[in-house]
Design a protein around this motif. Structure first.
Motif, PDB file in Angstrom:
ATOM      1  N   ASN A 172      58.318 -17.974  10.931  1.00  0.00           N
ATOM      2  CA  ASN A 172      56.859 -17.836  11.053  1.00  0.00           C
ATOM      3  C   ASN A 172      56.194 -19.110  11.553  1.00  0.00           C
ATOM      4  N   TYR A 173      56.749 -20.258  11.196  1.00  0.00           N
ATOM      5  CA  TYR A 173      56.120 -21.524  11.545  1.00  0.00           C
ATOM      6  C   TYR A 173      56.296 -21.893  13.013  1.00  0.00           C
ATOM      7  N   LEU A 174      57.206 -21.216  13.696  1.00  0.00           N
ATOM      8  CA  LEU A 174      57.417 -21.497  15.114  1.00  0.00           C
ATOM      9  C   LEU A 174      56.285 -20.967  15.986  1.00  0.00           C
ATOM     10  N   PHE A 175      55.710 -19.832  15.591  1.00  0.00           N
ATOM     11  CA  PHE A 175      54.817 -19.077  16.468  1.00  0.00           C
ATOM     12  C   PHE A 175      53.341 -19.324  16.178  1.00  0.00           C
ATOM     13  N   ASP A 176      52.523 -19.054  17.194  1.00  0.00           N
ATOM     14  CA  ASP A 176      51.079 -19.112  17.003  1.00  0.00           C
ATOM     15  C   ASP A 176      50.676 -18.056  15.977  1.00  0.00           C
ATOM     16  N   SER A 177      49.690 -18.367  15.152  1.00  0.00           N
ATOM     17  CA  SER A 177      49.321 -17.476  14.059  1.00  0.00           C
ATOM     18  C   SER A 177      48.474 -16.292  14.503  1.00  0.00           C
ATOM     19  N   PHE A 184      45.195 -21.760   5.641  1.00  0.00           N
ATOM     20  CA  PHE A 184      46.455 -21.320   5.063  1.00  0.00           C
ATOM     21  C   PHE A 184      46.946 -22.221   3.929  1.00  0.00           C
ATOM     22  N   GLY A 185      46.178 -23.239   3.588  1.00  0.00           N
ATOM     23  CA  GLY A 185      46.681 -24.191   2.614  1.00  0.00           C
ATOM     24  C   GLY A 185      47.750 -25.069   3.247  1.00  0.00           C
ATOM     25  N   VAL A 186      48.328 -25.970   2.459  1.00  0.00           N
ATOM     26  CA  VAL A 186      49.375 -26.854   2.969  1.00  0.00           C
ATOM     27  C   VAL A 186      50.729 -26.177   2.768  1.00  0.00           C
ATOM     28  N   GLN A 187      51.462 -25.970   3.877  1.00  0.00           N
ATOM     29  CA  GLN A 187      52.734 -25.264   3.827  1.00  0.00           C
ATOM     30  C   GLN A 187      53.823 -26.069   4.536  1.00  0.00           C
ATOM     31  N   PHE A 188      55.075 -25.737   4.183  1.00  0.00           N
ATOM     32  CA  PHE A 188      56.232 -26.427   4.737  1.00  0.00           C
ATOM     33  C   PHE A 188      57.332 -25.416   5.057  1.00  0.00           C
ATOM     34  N   SER A 189      58.046 -25.645   6.158  1.00  0.00           N
ATOM     35  CA  SER A 189      59.242 -24.841   6.428  1.00  0.00           C
ATOM     36  C   SER A 189      60.431 -25.470   5.710  1.00  0.00           C
ATOM     37  N   HIS A 190      61.439 -24.648   5.438  1.00  0.00           N
ATOM     38  CA  HIS A 190      62.664 -25.142   4.804  1.00  0.00           C
ATOM     39  C   HIS A 190      63.870 -24.471   5.447  1.00  0.00           C
ATOM     40  N   THR A 191      64.958 -25.206   5.519  1.00  0.00           N
ATOM     41  CA  THR A 191      66.184 -24.670   6.098  1.00  0.00           C
ATOM     42  C   THR A 191      66.918 -23.821   5.070  1.00  0.00           C
ATOM     43  N   ASN A 197      57.442  -9.567   7.923  1.00  0.00           N
ATOM     44  CA  ASN A 197      56.107  -9.933   7.453  1.00  0.00           C
ATOM     45  C   ASN A 197      55.292  -8.753   6.930  1.00  0.00           C
ATOM     46  N   GLY A 198      55.658  -7.547   7.325  1.00  0.00           N
ATOM     47  CA  GLY A 198      54.881  -6.382   6.919  1.00  0.00           C
ATOM     48  C   GLY A 198      53.786  -6.009   7.891  1.00  0.00           C
ATOM     49  N   GLU A 199      53.436  -6.921   8.785  1.00  0.00           N
ATOM     50  CA  GLU A 199      52.431  -6.659   9.814  1.00  0.00           C
ATOM     51  C   GLU A 199      52.580  -7.710  10.904  1.00  0.00           C
ATOM     52  N   GLY A 200      51.919  -7.490  12.054  1.00  0.00           N
ATOM     53  CA  GLY A 200      51.965  -8.452  13.152  1.00  0.00           C
ATOM     54  C   GLY A 200      53.118  -8.191  14.103  1.00  0.00           C
ATOM     55  N   ARG A 201      53.154  -8.972  15.180  1.00  0.00           N
ATOM     56  CA  ARG A 201      54.119  -8.751  16.262  1.00  0.00           C
ATOM     57  C   ARG A 201      55.549  -8.971  15.802  1.00  0.00           C
ATOM     58  N   LEU A 202      55.803 -10.008  15.025  1.00  0.00           N
ATOM     59  CA  LEU A 202      57.170 -10.246  14.563  1.00  0.00           C
ATOM     60  C   LEU A 202      57.670  -9.089  13.715  1.00  0.00           C
ATOM     61  N   HIS A 203      56.779  -8.534  12.911  1.00  0.00           N
ATOM     62  CA  HIS A 203      57.142  -7.362  12.115  1.00  0.00           C
ATOM     63  C   HIS A 203      57.435  -6.169  13.018  1.00  0.00           C
ATOM     64  N   GLU A 204      56.597  -5.959  14.012  1.00  0.00           N
ATOM     65  CA  GLU A 204      56.785  -4.830  14.929  1.00  0.00           C
ATOM     66  C   GLU A 204      58.102  -4.947  15.696  1.00  0.00           C
ATOM     67  N   LEU A 205      58.539  -6.167  15.937  1.00  0.00           N
ATOM     68  CA  LEU A 205      59.815  -6.393  16.618  1.00  0.00           C
ATOM     69  C   LEU A 205      60.990  -6.424  15.639  1.00  0.00           C
ATOM     70  N   ASN A 206      60.684  -6.171  14.358  1.00  0.00           N
ATOM     71  CA  ASN A 206      61.700  -6.129  13.304  1.00  0.00           C
ATOM     72  C   ASN A 206      62.465  -7.451  13.176  1.00  0.00           C
ATOM     73  N   ILE A 207      61.727  -8.547  13.326  1.00  0.00           N
ATOM     74  CA  ILE A 207      62.328  -9.875  13.198  1.00  0.00           C
ATOM     75  C   ILE A 207      62.233 -10.328  11.747  1.00  0.00           C
ATOM     76  N   PRO A 208      63.353 -10.542  11.075  1.00  0.00           N
ATOM     77  CA  PRO A 208      63.305 -10.982   9.677  1.00  0.00           C
ATOM     78  C   PRO A 208      62.707 -12.381   9.568  1.00  0.00           C
ATOM     79  N   THR A 209      61.769 -12.536   8.674  1.00  0.00           N
ATOM     80  CA  THR A 209      61.140 -13.828   8.442  1.00  0.00           C
ATOM     81  C   THR A 209      61.284 -14.285   6.987  1.00  0.00           C
ATOM     82  N   PHE A 210      61.836 -13.427   6.148  1.00  0.00           N
ATOM     83  CA  PHE A 210      62.010 -13.744   4.740  1.00  0.00           C
ATOM     84  C   PHE A 210      63.398 -13.338   4.261  1.00  0.00           C
ATOM     85  N   ILE A 211      63.861 -13.978   3.209  1.00  0.00           N
ATOM     86  CA  ILE A 211      65.128 -13.640   2.558  1.00  0.00           C
ATOM     87  C   ILE A 211      64.864 -13.598   1.058  1.00  0.00           C
TER      88      ILE A 211
END
Length: 217
Positions: free
Chosen positions: A133-138, A167-174, A197-211
């Motif tokens: 999620n942090y790679l892409f424009d919001s 969005f508050g202060v957020q951080f990506s993690h490996t 994500n449940g919504e948005g373009r990444l969700h529509e493309l079925n790209i996993p963003t969570f584990i």
């Protein structure tokens, strides 16, 4: 609440998928009205719905009022999950943490504390952001606008993005930090699944963003 009493309940660690009931084991105690073991202790760590780590005083008061209204016992503790947890060793049977590590810079100390306060055989259920999620424009999620790691404390442009979107202060993690960190703390990983994500373009493309992960002490 009434449905939960009747054994009809679901929990989400990530936006879309429900946690399989098998991940919780046997939650039915003979003396429990709520389907939880009478002697079970659960810690809900750092999530939006259950949070000794991130709740405001007003939100904690809301939790207390609901518990009082529905007639169940709950211990509410306001603490900082980036610091040593205010619990004795081996205090809990289970820790449930919806996606919340994205709000802290360092996650490995959290896994060590979770391991410490869980009883032997205790279960850690966690929702994790995989960083995509942090790679892409919001706005449209069409363009890669950031490099990783996403750390606004070290990158003023990233802090500006978060402030713009509120969005508050957020951080990506490996995954090394998130899953490898659990293993390093001593946990045994027993299961996982991916989610969107449940919504948005990444969700529509079925790209996993969570584990979501299930680990055992």
């Amino acid at each position: 609440f009434q449905a939960a009493i009747e054994g009809k309940w679901e929990i989400k660690l990530t936006p879309v998928k429900y946690v399989p009931h098998s991940w919780f084991g046997d939650l039915h105690g003979q003396n429990s009205q709520r389907g939880w073991p009478a002697d079970a202790n659960l810690d809900c760590l750092g999530g939006k719905m259950h949070s000794p780590g991130l709740y405001s005083d007003q939100q904690l008061e809301s939790e207390r009022l609901v518990a009082e209204r529905e007639g169940y016992d709950i211990d509410i503790v306001k603490a900082d999950m980036t610091q040593p947890l205010p619990f004795a060793d081996e205090s809990f049977d289970m820790i449930i943490q919806p996606v919340a590590n994205c709000y802290v810079e360092k996650v490995k100390p959290i896994w060590k504390e979770c391991y410490r306060v869980l009883k032997k055989g205790g279960v850690l259920l966690v929702g994790l952001d995989n960083g995509i999620n942090y790679l892409f424009d919001s706005e449209d999620e069409k363009y890669v606008v950031n490099s990783l790691p996403f750390n606004p404390l070290k990158n003023p442009d990233q802090m500006q993005q978060l402030e713009k979107d509120d969005f508050g202060v957020q951080f990506s993690h490996t995954l090394e930090e998130q899953i490898g960190g659990q293993l390093e703390a001593g946990f045994t990983l027993t299961n996982l699944y991916e989610d969107t994500n449940g919504e948005g373009r990444l969700h529509e493309l079925n790209i996993p963003t969570f584990i979501a992960t299930r680990s055992v002490k």
